[in-house]
Design a protein around this motif. Structure first.
Motif, PDB file in Angstrom:
ATOM      1  N   ARG A 190       0.815  -1.229   0.000  1.00 18.53           N
ATOM      2  CA  ARG A 190       0.000   0.000   0.000  1.00 18.53           C
ATOM      3  C   ARG A 190       0.842   1.271   0.000  1.00 18.53           C
ATOM      4  NH1 ARG A 190      -4.060  -1.770   4.636  1.00 18.53           N
ATOM      5  NH2 ARG A 190      -2.618  -3.447   4.729  1.00 18.53           N
ATOM      6  N   LEU A 191       2.059   1.180   0.497  1.00 24.20           N
ATOM      7  CA  LEU A 191       2.921   2.358   0.561  1.00 24.20           C
ATOM      8  C   LEU A 191       3.652   2.630  -0.750  1.00 24.20           C
ATOM      9  CD1 LEU A 191       4.581   1.798   4.059  1.00 24.20           C
ATOM     10  CD2 LEU A 191       2.631   3.266   3.512  1.00 24.20           C
ATOM     11  N   LEU A 192       3.734   1.629  -1.608  1.00 27.10           N
ATOM     12  CA  LEU A 192       4.516   1.755  -2.841  1.00 27.10           C
ATOM     13  C   LEU A 192       3.695   2.372  -3.963  1.00 27.10           C
ATOM     14  CD1 LEU A 192       6.346  -1.678  -2.787  1.00 27.10           C
ATOM     15  CD2 LEU A 192       7.207   0.537  -2.058  1.00 27.10           C
ATOM     16  N   PRO A 193       4.378   2.993  -4.933  1.00 30.65           N
ATOM     17  CA  PRO A 193       3.658   3.549  -6.085  1.00 30.65           C
ATOM     18  C   PRO A 193       3.018   2.434  -6.920  1.00 30.65           C
ATOM     19  CG  PRO A 193       6.041   3.831  -6.328  1.00 30.65           C
ATOM     20  CD  PRO A 193       5.805   3.222  -4.995  1.00 30.65           C
ATOM     21  N   ASN A 237      11.817  -9.564  10.837  1.00 28.12           N
ATOM     22  CA  ASN A 237      10.541  -9.427  10.125  1.00 28.12           C
ATOM     23  C   ASN A 237       9.454  -8.888  11.050  1.00 28.12           C
ATOM     24  OD1 ASN A 237      10.646 -10.367   7.158  1.00 28.12           O
ATOM     25  ND2 ASN A 237      11.987 -11.767   8.264  1.00 28.12           N
ATOM     26  N   LEU A 238       9.551  -9.174  12.337  1.00 22.55           N
ATOM     27  CA  LEU A 238       8.650  -8.543  13.312  1.00 22.55           C
ATOM     28  C   LEU A 238       8.945  -7.047  13.426  1.00 22.55           C
ATOM     29  CD1 LEU A 238       8.502 -11.239  16.128  1.00 22.55           C
ATOM     30  CD2 LEU A 238       6.583 -10.426  14.723  1.00 22.55           C
ATOM     31  N   LEU A 239      10.218  -6.665  13.300  1.00 21.56           N
ATOM     32  CA  LEU A 239      10.585  -5.253  13.291  1.00 21.56           C
ATOM     33  C   LEU A 239       9.919  -4.543  12.113  1.00 21.56           C
ATOM     34  CD1 LEU A 239      12.297  -2.799  14.213  1.00 21.56           C
ATOM     35  CD2 LEU A 239      14.103  -3.671  12.730  1.00 21.56           C
ATOM     36  N   LEU A 240       9.933  -5.166  10.937  1.00 19.92           N
ATOM     37  CA  LEU A 240       9.250  -4.591   9.781  1.00 19.92           C
ATOM     38  C   LEU A 240       7.759  -4.453  10.062  1.00 19.92           C
ATOM     39  CD1 LEU A 240       9.146  -3.613   6.837  1.00 19.92           C
ATOM     40  CD2 LEU A 240       8.964  -6.016   6.146  1.00 19.92           C
ATOM     41  N   LYS A 241       7.153  -5.459  10.667  1.00 15.38           N
ATOM     42  CA  LYS A 241       5.722  -5.395  11.021  1.00 15.38           C
ATOM     43  C   LYS A 241       5.444  -4.213  11.944  1.00 15.38           C
ATOM     44  CE  LYS A 241       2.401  -7.691  13.865  1.00 15.38           C
ATOM     45  NZ  LYS A 241       2.545  -8.042  15.232  1.00 15.38           N
ATOM     46  N   ASP A 242       6.282  -4.041  12.960  1.00 15.81           N
ATOM     47  CA  ASP A 242       6.098  -2.929  13.889  1.00 15.81           C
ATOM     48  C   ASP A 242       6.251  -1.592  13.177  1.00 15.81           C
ATOM     49  OD1 ASP A 242       5.673  -4.711  15.955  1.00 15.81           O
ATOM     50  OD2 ASP A 242       7.704  -4.540  16.754  1.00 15.81           O
ATOM     51  N   TRP A 243       7.230  -1.487  12.279  1.00 15.95           N
ATOM     52  CA  TRP A 243       7.440  -0.248  11.533  1.00 15.95           C
ATOM     53  C   TRP A 243       6.237   0.051  10.644  1.00 15.95           C
ATOM     54  CZ3 TRP A 243       7.947   1.006   6.340  1.00 15.95           C
ATOM     55  CH2 TRP A 243       8.374   2.306   6.090  1.00 15.95           C
ATOM     56  N   LEU A 244       5.699  -0.973   9.996  1.00 23.62           N
ATOM     57  CA  LEU A 244       4.525  -0.787   9.137  1.00 23.62           C
ATOM     58  C   LEU A 244       3.307  -0.379   9.953  1.00 23.62           C
ATOM     59  CD1 LEU A 244       5.138  -3.771   6.743  1.00 23.62           C
ATOM     60  CD2 LEU A 244       5.148  -1.354   6.096  1.00 23.62           C
ATOM     61  N   ASN A 245       3.163  -0.922  11.156  1.00 26.27           N
ATOM     62  CA  ASN A 245       2.075  -0.504  12.047  1.00 26.27           C
ATOM     63  C   ASN A 245       2.234   0.960  12.435  1.00 26.27           C
ATOM     64  OD1 ASN A 245       0.767  -2.976  12.033  1.00 26.27           O
ATOM     65  ND2 ASN A 245       1.812  -3.697  13.878  1.00 26.27           N
ATOM     66  N   LEU A 246       3.463   1.380  12.709  1.00 24.97           N
ATOM     67  CA  LEU A 246       3.737   2.778  13.024  1.00 24.97           C
ATOM     68  C   LEU A 246       3.364   3.673  11.846  1.00 24.97           C
ATOM     69  CD1 LEU A 246       5.036   4.830  15.039  1.00 24.97           C
ATOM     70  CD2 LEU A 246       7.174   4.440  13.798  1.00 24.97           C
ATOM     71  N   CYS A 247       3.722   3.260  10.638  1.00 28.66           N
ATOM     72  CA  CYS A 247       3.369   4.027   9.437  1.00 28.66           C
ATOM     73  C   CYS A 247       1.860   4.159   9.296  1.00 28.66           C
ATOM     74  CB  CYS A 247       3.923   3.367   8.176  1.00 28.66           C
ATOM     75  SG  CYS A 247       5.689   3.514   7.996  1.00 28.66           S
ATOM     76  N   ALA A 248       1.136   3.078   9.542  1.00 25.74           N
ATOM     77  CA  ALA A 248      -0.319   3.096   9.401  1.00 25.74           C
ATOM     78  C   ALA A 248      -0.973   4.020  10.422  1.00 25.74           C
ATOM     79  CB  ALA A 248      -0.876   1.681   9.542  1.00 25.74           C
ATOM     80  N   ARG A 249      -0.409   4.093  11.617  1.00 30.53           N
ATOM     81  CA  ARG A 249      -1.008   4.917  12.665  1.00 30.53           C
ATOM     82  C   ARG A 249      -0.581   6.371  12.639  1.00 30.53           C
ATOM     83  NH1 ARG A 249       0.766   1.825  17.504  1.00 30.53           N
ATOM     84  NH2 ARG A 249       1.604   0.431  15.993  1.00 30.53           N
ATOM     85  N   GLY A 275       2.219   7.792  10.293  1.00 32.56           N
ATOM     86  CA  GLY A 275       2.948   8.306   9.156  1.00 32.56           C
ATOM     87  C   GLY A 275       2.028   8.804   8.065  1.00 32.56           C
ATOM     88  N   TYR A 276       2.568   9.615   7.200  1.00 26.43           N
ATOM     89  CA  TYR A 276       1.832  10.068   6.021  1.00 26.43           C
ATOM     90  C   TYR A 276       2.823  10.264   4.884  1.00 26.43           C
ATOM     91  CZ  TYR A 276       3.444  14.697   7.539  1.00 26.43           C
ATOM     92  OH  TYR A 276       4.204  15.753   7.949  1.00 26.43           O
ATOM     93  N   HIS A 277       2.312  10.120   3.655  1.00 19.86           N
ATOM     94  CA  HIS A 277       3.170  10.253   2.479  1.00 19.86           C
ATOM     95  C   HIS A 277       3.605  11.704   2.335  1.00 19.86           C
ATOM     96  CE1 HIS A 277       1.666   6.314   1.214  1.00 19.86           C
ATOM     97  NE2 HIS A 277       2.707   6.278   0.424  1.00 19.86           N
ATOM     98  N   ALA A 278       4.865  11.884   2.097  1.00 22.00           N
ATOM     99  CA  ALA A 278       5.390  13.207   1.752  1.00 22.00           C
ATOM    100  C   ALA A 278       5.600  13.208   0.233  1.00 22.00           C
ATOM    101  CB  ALA A 278       6.688  13.466   2.496  1.00 22.00           C
TER     102      ALA A 278
END
Length: 141
Positions: free
Chosen positions: A26-29, A121-133, A135-138
């Motif tokens: 979802r984050l990728l173009p 891979n759990l670190l990636l999951k946590d980072w993606l959760n942080l982005c969803a809550r 983060g926003y696209h610049a």
């Protein structure tokens, strides 16, 4: 009493990789091009840069790294391989370490945890959760 050896649970790991793929995709173009960047901003100073490193018919490799924030301190950086046919995302590099194995003996020279591959891979999951809550696209560059 001796501690039991770590035995990876493949269905759990694949489920983690599937969830990471769905969130990261979802984050990728829409159309990935090598060198294209997407910025995820959390604050005015803290943003992550997702860079498309390689594109093939069934895979895409991206680099995720902190591009803003406190330079000189720990700079998180990892590469993720997306397998589009299987819809899986797997961390293939974290910091300076490449090619993770499923289970590491413990203790070992690199002081990797027995389940190091799962942990990153759990670190990636946590980072993606942080982005969803938070983060926003610049703007893309």
């Amino acid at each position: 009493m001796r501690k039991a050896n770590y035995v990876p649970k493949l269905p759990d790991f694949l489920s983690l990789c599937e969830r990471n793929y769905a969130a990261l995709y979802r984050l990728l173009p829409q159309k990935s091009v090598v060198g294209e960047r997407v910025f995820i901003r959390f604050t005015e100073r803290d943003e992550y840069c997702l860079t498309i490193l390689a594109v093939a018919p069934f895979t895409t490799r991206i680099q995720i790294e902190l591009s803003g924030g406190w330079h000189g301190f720990f700079q998180p950086s990892f590469d993720v391989q997306l397998y589009h046919d299987a819809r899986l995302a797997e961390v293939v590099r974290a910091q300076q370490q490449w090619h993770f194995v499923a289970v590491y003996p413990y203790p070992n020279q690199t002081m990797s945890q027995p389940d190091e591959k799962r942990q990153i891979n759990l670190l990636l999951k946590d980072w993606l959760n942080l982005c969803a809550r938070h983060g926003y696209h610049a703007t893309s560059a």
